[in-house]
Write a protein that holds these residues in place. Structure first.
Motif, PDB file in Angstrom:
ATOM      1  N   ALA A 167       0.859  -1.189   0.000  1.00 18.84           N
ATOM      2  CA  ALA A 167       0.000   0.000   0.000  1.00 18.84           C
ATOM      3  C   ALA A 167       0.893   1.236   0.000  1.00 18.84           C
ATOM      4  O   ALA A 167       2.029   1.207   0.488  1.00 18.84           O
ATOM      5  CB  ALA A 167      -0.912  -0.001   1.227  1.00 18.84           C
ATOM      6  N   GLY A 168       0.369   2.320  -0.560  1.00 13.97           N
ATOM      7  CA  GLY A 168       1.136   3.559  -0.571  1.00 13.97           C
ATOM      8  C   GLY A 168       2.445   3.400  -1.303  1.00 13.97           C
ATOM      9  O   GLY A 168       2.498   2.894  -2.417  1.00 13.97           O
ATOM     10  N   ASP A 169       3.543   3.807  -0.629  1.00 17.65           N
ATOM     11  CA  ASP A 169       4.858   3.718  -1.262  1.00 17.65           C
ATOM     12  C   ASP A 169       5.640   2.498  -0.795  1.00 17.65           C
ATOM     13  O   ASP A 169       6.873   2.482  -0.847  1.00 17.65           O
ATOM     14  CB  ASP A 169       5.665   4.991  -0.999  1.00 17.65           C
ATOM     15  CG  ASP A 169       5.969   5.193   0.488  1.00 17.65           C
ATOM     16  OD1 ASP A 169       5.384   4.467   1.324  1.00 17.65           O
ATOM     17  OD2 ASP A 169       6.784   6.076   0.815  1.00 17.65           O
ATOM     18  N   ALA A 170       4.948   1.464  -0.334  1.00 14.14           N
ATOM     19  CA  ALA A 170       5.619   0.235   0.101  1.00 14.14           C
ATOM     20  C   ALA A 170       6.414  -0.372  -1.053  1.00 14.14           C
ATOM     21  O   ALA A 170       5.934  -0.430  -2.184  1.00 14.14           O
ATOM     22  CB  ALA A 170       4.587  -0.772   0.613  1.00 14.14           C
ATOM     23  N   LYS A 171       7.625  -0.821  -0.758  1.00 17.23           N
ATOM     24  CA  LYS A 171       8.502  -1.394  -1.773  1.00 17.23           C
ATOM     25  C   LYS A 171       8.911  -2.804  -1.356  1.00 17.23           C
ATOM     26  O   LYS A 171       9.322  -3.030  -0.214  1.00 17.23           O
ATOM     27  CB  LYS A 171       9.758  -0.545  -1.963  1.00 17.23           C
ATOM     28  CG  LYS A 171       9.474   0.892  -2.374  1.00 17.23           C
ATOM     29  CD  LYS A 171       8.806   0.971  -3.735  1.00 17.23           C
ATOM     30  CE  LYS A 171       8.573   2.416  -4.153  1.00 17.23           C
ATOM     31  NZ  LYS A 171       7.854   2.522  -5.440  1.00 17.23           N
ATOM     32  N   LEU A 172       8.849  -3.720  -2.311  1.00 16.47           N
ATOM     33  CA  LEU A 172       9.167  -5.106  -1.997  1.00 16.47           C
ATOM     34  C   LEU A 172      10.626  -5.280  -1.615  1.00 16.47           C
ATOM     35  O   LEU A 172      10.944  -6.052  -0.712  1.00 16.47           O
ATOM     36  CB  LEU A 172       8.818  -6.002  -3.194  1.00 16.47           C
ATOM     37  CG  LEU A 172       8.879  -7.507  -2.950  1.00 16.47           C
ATOM     38  CD1 LEU A 172       7.900  -7.933  -1.860  1.00 16.47           C
ATOM     39  CD2 LEU A 172       8.591  -8.272  -4.248  1.00 16.47           C
ATOM     40  N   TYR A 173      11.531  -4.551  -2.266  1.00 18.39           N
ATOM     41  CA  TYR A 173      12.944  -4.717  -1.947  1.00 18.39           C
ATOM     42  C   TYR A 173      13.244  -4.316  -0.507  1.00 18.39           C
ATOM     43  O   TYR A 173      14.109  -4.917   0.152  1.00 18.39           O
ATOM     44  CB  TYR A 173      13.821  -3.945  -2.935  1.00 18.39           C
ATOM     45  CG  TYR A 173      13.888  -2.449  -2.717  1.00 18.39           C
ATOM     46  CD1 TYR A 173      14.848  -1.884  -1.864  1.00 18.39           C
ATOM     47  CD2 TYR A 173      13.003  -1.591  -3.360  1.00 18.39           C
ATOM     48  CE1 TYR A 173      14.918  -0.525  -1.665  1.00 18.39           C
ATOM     49  CE2 TYR A 173      13.064  -0.232  -3.164  1.00 18.39           C
ATOM     50  CZ  TYR A 173      14.018   0.306  -2.325  1.00 18.39           C
ATOM     51  OH  TYR A 173      14.083   1.663  -2.123  1.00 18.39           O
ATOM     52  N   ARG A 174      12.505  -3.289   0.002  1.00 16.74           N
ATOM     53  CA  ARG A 174      12.714  -2.887   1.399  1.00 16.74           C
ATOM     54  C   ARG A 174      12.176  -3.955   2.345  1.00 16.74           C
ATOM     55  O   ARG A 174      12.753  -4.183   3.421  1.00 16.74           O
ATOM     56  CB  ARG A 174      12.044  -1.536   1.658  1.00 16.74           C
ATOM     57  CG  ARG A 174      12.704  -0.376   0.946  1.00 16.74           C
ATOM     58  CD  ARG A 174      12.403   0.952   1.629  1.00 16.74           C
ATOM     59  NE  ARG A 174      10.993   1.281   1.593  1.00 16.74           N
ATOM     60  CZ  ARG A 174      10.450   2.165   0.757  1.00 16.74           C
ATOM     61  NH1 ARG A 174      11.207   2.798  -0.128  1.00 16.74           N
ATOM     62  NH2 ARG A 174       9.151   2.427   0.804  1.00 16.74           N
ATOM     63  N   LEU A 175      11.084  -4.609   1.954  1.00 16.44           N
ATOM     64  CA  LEU A 175      10.565  -5.703   2.770  1.00 16.44           C
ATOM     65  C   LEU A 175      11.566  -6.849   2.809  1.00 16.44           C
ATOM     66  O   LEU A 175      11.794  -7.447   3.869  1.00 16.44           O
ATOM     67  CB  LEU A 175       9.224  -6.193   2.217  1.00 16.44           C
ATOM     68  CG  LEU A 175       8.578  -7.357   2.972  1.00 16.44           C
ATOM     69  CD1 LEU A 175       8.274  -6.971   4.423  1.00 16.44           C
ATOM     70  CD2 LEU A 175       7.301  -7.819   2.271  1.00 16.44           C
ATOM     71  N   PHE A 176      12.179  -7.175   1.680  1.00 11.26           N
ATOM     72  CA  PHE A 176      13.209  -8.220   1.646  1.00 11.26           C
ATOM     73  C   PHE A 176      14.313  -7.890   2.647  1.00 11.26           C
ATOM     74  O   PHE A 176      14.748  -8.763   3.415  1.00 11.26           O
ATOM     75  CB  PHE A 176      13.794  -8.332   0.234  1.00 11.26           C
ATOM     76  CG  PHE A 176      13.104  -9.332  -0.646  1.00 11.26           C
ATOM     77  CD1 PHE A 176      13.726 -10.511  -1.006  1.00 11.26           C
ATOM     78  CD2 PHE A 176      11.821  -9.098  -1.112  1.00 11.26           C
ATOM     79  CE1 PHE A 176      13.086 -11.436  -1.820  1.00 11.26           C
ATOM     80  CE2 PHE A 176      11.168  -9.999  -1.925  1.00 11.26           C
ATOM     81  CZ  PHE A 176      11.807 -11.186  -2.285  1.00 11.26           C
ATOM     82  N   GLU A 177      14.791  -6.653   2.623  1.00  9.68           N
ATOM     83  CA  GLU A 177      15.882  -6.258   3.515  1.00  9.68           C
ATOM     84  C   GLU A 177      15.453  -6.348   4.974  1.00  9.68           C
ATOM     85  O   GLU A 177      16.227  -6.824   5.838  1.00  9.68           O
ATOM     86  CB  GLU A 177      16.333  -4.841   3.179  1.00  9.68           C
ATOM     87  CG  GLU A 177      16.968  -4.715   1.797  1.00  9.68           C
ATOM     88  CD  GLU A 177      17.215  -3.262   1.401  1.00  9.68           C
ATOM     89  OE1 GLU A 177      16.739  -2.365   2.143  1.00  9.68           O
ATOM     90  OE2 GLU A 177      17.861  -3.032   0.366  1.00  9.68           O
ATOM     91  N   ALA A 178      14.243  -5.891   5.277  1.00 11.11           N
ATOM     92  CA  ALA A 178      13.773  -5.891   6.659  1.00 11.11           C
ATOM     93  C   ALA A 178      13.596  -7.315   7.183  1.00 11.11           C
ATOM     94  O   ALA A 178      13.939  -7.607   8.338  1.00 11.11           O
ATOM     95  CB  ALA A 178      12.457  -5.124   6.755  1.00 11.11           C
TER      96      ALA A 178
END
Length: 275
Positions: A53-64
């Motif tokens: 949602a919004g500006d959520a990015k999959l690559y940032r989720l991978f890192e987190a």
């Protein structure tokens, strides 16, 4: 120590992804940790589904997720037709795409260039948009063993000279369908050897990038030097890669001449459809 893996499977709805999640065998505490990270990264959870949602990015989720000891991997998509719901399309464009007969889209992706491939009327097609133009080629193949037998190029509105490389899914599909209509309903005789403009059409194909120099030499039975001369006579622009191809042709010609003088060695002859 091996990391536990969280598997994702993508489901599409008009270009918007939802990730169906399979978690490994983990504790409740680990599960809450993962869910907290997903929430913090702006994904909406609904059971086993995560939706950005919004500006959520999959690559940032991978890192987190990696930072708390887990890996994310995508499950392989099953073999089958390209999922048209991966594309963000207006209803009228989607309707026209789905109603186009004898047409199959195998891929549409990328930026600078935007590229697509598939098949229509039994012919392989390739689409490419970059800079200030888009081009559609018909009749080649995906691995380059056959060259295109028809092509169409059109300028794209481009104040900066780069807009074509960022065109939307909807725009790309409209261009592809427009080119197919041109192929089906306009005169294609200039692409035939018997047509008086066949030479010019072939040289334009090299200038646009639809043909290689080797294709042109084979089709017109001329030398590379004659190709350059005829380009200048017609006022056709040389492709930006002309010097590289000329050098490669010169090297191959020299190697063929050496091979022809060696007992038991014959230079390869590659037909028009084999380049």
């Amino acid at each position: 120590m091996d990391r536990s893996v969280i598997y994702l499977r993508t489901e599409w709805d008009n270009g918007s992804p939802t990730y169906v999640v399979t978690l490994p065998d983990i504790s409740d505490e680990q599960r809450r940790g993962i869910e907290g990270v997903v929430d913090e990264e702006g994904f909406v959870r609904n059971g086993v589904c995560w939706r950005p949602a919004g500006d959520a990015k999959l690559y940032r989720l991978f890192e987190a997720v990696r930072s708390i000891g887990f890996d994310l991997n995508f499950q392989s998509d099953p073999d089958g037709p390209f999922n048209l719901h991966r594309l963000h399309l207006r209803p009228e464009t989607r309707s026209r795409l789905e109603q186009t007969e004898s047409f199959r889209l195998d891929e549409l992706a990328g930026f600078c260039p935007v590229q697509a491939e598939g098949e229509f009327d039994g012919l392989y097609f390739y689409f490419r948009a970059r800079g200030a133009h888009w081009r559609f080629e018909a009749g080649g193949d995906a691995i380059g063993n056959k060259c295109a037998v028809w092509w169409y190029e059109e300028a794209w509105p481009s104040p900066t000279g780069f807009e074509a490389g960022y065109m939307s899914d909807d725009d790309a599909i409209q261009c592809i369908l427009k080119a197919i209509d041109f192929h089906r309903f306009t005169d294609r005789s200039r692409f035939e050897k018997s047509h008086p403009d066949y030479e010019r059409t072939t040289l334009e194909g090299w200038s646009l990038g639809a043909l290689s120099l080797a294709n042109v030499l084979e089709r017109l039975s001329v030398t590379a030097e004659e190709v350059i001369t005829r380009l200048d006579v017609y006022g056709i622009e040389r492709p930006y890669f002309a010097d590289l191809e000329l050098k490669a042709i010169a090297t191959k010609t020299g190697a063929d001449q050496v091979a022809a003088n060696m007992p038991g060695v014959s230079p390869d002859h590659t037909g028009e459809d084999d380049w």
